[in-house]
Write an enzyme that holds these catalytic residues in place. Structure first.
Site, short mmCIF file in Angstrom:
data_model
loop_
_atom_site.label_atom_id
_atom_site.label_comp_id
_atom_site.label_asym_id
_atom_site.label_seq_id
_atom_site.Cartn_x
_atom_site.Cartn_y
_atom_site.Cartn_z
N ASN A 59 40.74 40.49 31.61
CA ASN A 59 40.11 39.62 32.57
C ASN A 59 39.06 40.36 33.39
OD1 ASN A 59 39.45 37.64 34.39
ND2 ASN A 59 41.54 37.11 34.92
N ASP A 60 39.52 41.28 34.23
CA ASP A 60 38.57 41.95 35.13
C ASP A 60 37.46 42.69 34.39
OD1 ASP A 60 40.12 41.06 37.25
OD2 ASP A 60 41.41 42.83 37.17
N VAL A 61 37.77 43.22 33.21
CA VAL A 61 36.79 44.06 32.51
C VAL A 61 35.66 43.25 31.89
CG1 VAL A 61 38.43 45.91 32.06
CG2 VAL A 61 38.09 44.12 30.36
#
Lengths: 101, 464
Positions: free
Chosen positions: B390-392
């Site tokens: 997600n964050d990446v």
């Protein structure tokens, strides 16, 4: 200052430079194993814990010493074993070492 | 303590082995043997110590007992831990090491005969080792709790946090100086220990779970320094060498890791302070629509693509889906689709963590592409398949300066022609922030457990 202290300070300063130099450029995939491996190296505190345990006397010192030796042993043994487990995976994938196409 | 020259030479040998081991650990080819070399050094140092020490029977039995307790605990924990839980395991081993370092210094201080004051050198080293060791101990504890999800991974902040932490740190410095110059004695040292434990907790609480690896690396360097301090306390050069090596290389490694995330270390450690309101604003944007698709549709899309890039994340590891993802890639390749894996440097919970996890599933090394290597290829990819990451891939890192992850280099999954997001729910990622990409018109969501969804996709691709 006595000679022993001067020696230790020399060792300390040299080890700082060595520590910076010795790992220089590390690929990202090795960051985790390297952290784990160096974590195991400071497990050498076990030697310190054993030395202090040798001259401990009285219940308080003995108890603290006992705990210190247990903790240090966990750090040292666990550290090396867990690092080996991580690195084992890199090896099993490609027995002849990583080869780029 | 005074050692005969034979033992001093054995310690020197151990120190040399540490240096060689550490050096080899930084190259992929020799890393494993490097670890074993360092372990041999440790073994030599310990055996030499056992031989040279003159214990009374009681002390000897207790020491042997303690070692016999420690060995199975460490070995079993290290063997049994799941690969996904590796970061917390390292945090734990580091924490106990820091605790041991603090205890050793305390005991040495207790041994100073009543009525005499400790030498300047001794008290300085003791104060140093106790403070740094205790901070490392309790800080690692919090890092463990965050990674193990015993507590929320998001930064824990409250008003006035920075001044409070500053006050604790100042109190530690003042008390430390008092102990050194005026011989406040043992009581002062206990208070110092307590304050340092509090500081370790307070220091790590406001740091987000996604940044924990960097924190662990830093605490690892701390423990190294505490061990070096004990080397001065006890007059043991092997501790000075081993500890300082870790302190210096660990600092260097910490910097490399934070550079990888595109952040300065200062921003990472203290960035959460005073940002309490920012989180609330971004959370409000959760009411928009997303497209979700069936496994059959997505399977067909994949099967008729030319190029698919898989972006694996921690969610894949949690679902133990490494092997199924490999099955999917095999099925696609059989149809002539080219498949690569895009590995973000901090995918998973630690740098390099994802490589370890995928290697476990025997995914060929050549298909694992670093971010720099593959980021330009997303433009030409038909599908970016994001599995449990997600964050990446969050474009906020590029576009919104207010975001906690702003500035972190990300994978350009948003540039692919289609983006398939496999997630369990709309819950935000580990950093606790919303992801714009989920609402992108090019994005198709496939909700569910990563392993189940992947299994369905494999079937759909084979049927297409």
């Amino acid at each position: 200052m006595n000679t022993q202290l001067v020696n230790e300070i020399s060792i300390f300063v040299l080890a700082i430079f060595l520590g910076f130099e010795v790992i220089s450029k590390v690929p990202t995939i090795l960051h985790t194993p390297l952290m784990s491996g160096s974590n195991a190296i400071h497990g050498v505190i076990l030697v310190g814990a054993m030395v202090i345990m040798a001259s401990a006397s009285g219940p308080l010192q003995l108890t603290l010493g006992f705990v210190a030796v247990v903790l240090a042993t966990i750090n040292m043994v666990g550290g090396y074993v867990v690092t080996d487990r991580m690195l084992e995976m890199f090896k099993s994938r490609n027995p002849k070492g990583p080869s780029k196409p | 303590m005074h050692l005969s020259s034979g033992f001093t030479l054995l310690y020197l040998l151990a120190a040399v082995l540490f240096i060689i081991g550490l050096h080899q650990l930084s190259s992929p080819k020799h890393a494993r043997s490097g670890n074993l070399v360092a372990a041999l050094g440790a073994l030599i140092a310990v055996v030499a110590t056992i031989v040279v020490l003159h214990h009374s029977v009681l002390n000897w039995v207790l020491m042997a007992l303690a070692i016999l307790v420690g060995i199975p605990v460490g070995a079993v924990a290290a063997r049994a831990v799941k690969m996904t839980a590796m970061p917390q395991m390292v945090a734990t081993f580091n924490g106990v090491g820091g605790g041991a370092a603090a205890l050793v210094a305390i005991i040495e201080f207790l041994m100073v005969p009543k009525g005499t004051t400790a030498s300047l050198l001794l008290s300085i080293s003791v104060v140093f080792a106790v403070v740094i060791g205790a901070v490392s101990f309790s800080g690692s504890g919090v890092a463990f709790a965050k990674l193990q999800e015993l507590m929320r991974g998001t930064p824990l902040t409250y008003p006035g946090q920075q001044p409070v932490n500053g006050a604790v740190a100042a109190a530690i410095v003042i008390l430390g100086v008092l102990i050194v110059v005026s011989g406040v004695g043992v009581i002062g040292l206990w208070v110092l220990l307590l304050l340092a434990l509090v500081l370790g907790v307070a220091f790590v609480l406001p740091i987000g779970g996604a940044d924990m690896p960097v924190v662990i690396s830093m605490l690892n360097a701390f423990t190294g320094l505490a061990v070096a301090g004990d080397g001065f306390v006890l007059g043991l050069p092997i501790l000075v060498v081993g500890g300082t090596l870790v302190g210096a290389s660990g600092t260097f490694l910490t910097k490399m890791m934070s550079d990888n995330m595109g952040r300065s270390l200062g921003n990472l450690l203290f960035g959460a302070f005073g940002k309490v309101q920012v989180g609330a604003e971004t959370a409000a944007s959760g009411q928009r629509s997303v497209h979700s698709g069936s496994a059959e549709d997505i399977g067909t899309l994949l099967a008729y693509s030319q190029r698919v890039i898989i972006v694996p994340g921690y969610g894949l590891a949690v679902a133990q889906a490494q092997h199924v993802v490999r099955d999917l890639a095999d099925a696609l390749e059989k149809r002539g689709v080219s498949v690569d894996y895009a590995i973000h440097p901090v995918a998973g919970r630690m740098p390099g963590h994802m490589n370890v996890l995928l290697a476990e599933a025997n995914i060929p090394y050549e298909q694992l592409k670093d971010m720099d290597e593959i980021n330009d290829d997303f433009k030409s990819a038909d599908v970016a398949l994001v599995v449990g990451a997600n964050d990446v891939v969050n474009p906020a890192a590029r576009n919104s300066p207010g975001s906690p992850i702003f500035g972190m280099p990300i994978l350009n999954a948003d540039q692919a022609k289609n983006i398939i997001f496999m997630k369990r729910s709309m819950r935000p990622g580990f950093a606790g922030i919303d992801n714009e990409l989920l609402y992108d018109p090019k994005t198709i969501m496939l909700f569910g457990d990563a392993k189940d969804s992947l299994t369905q996709l494999v079937a759909a691709v084979k049927a297409a």
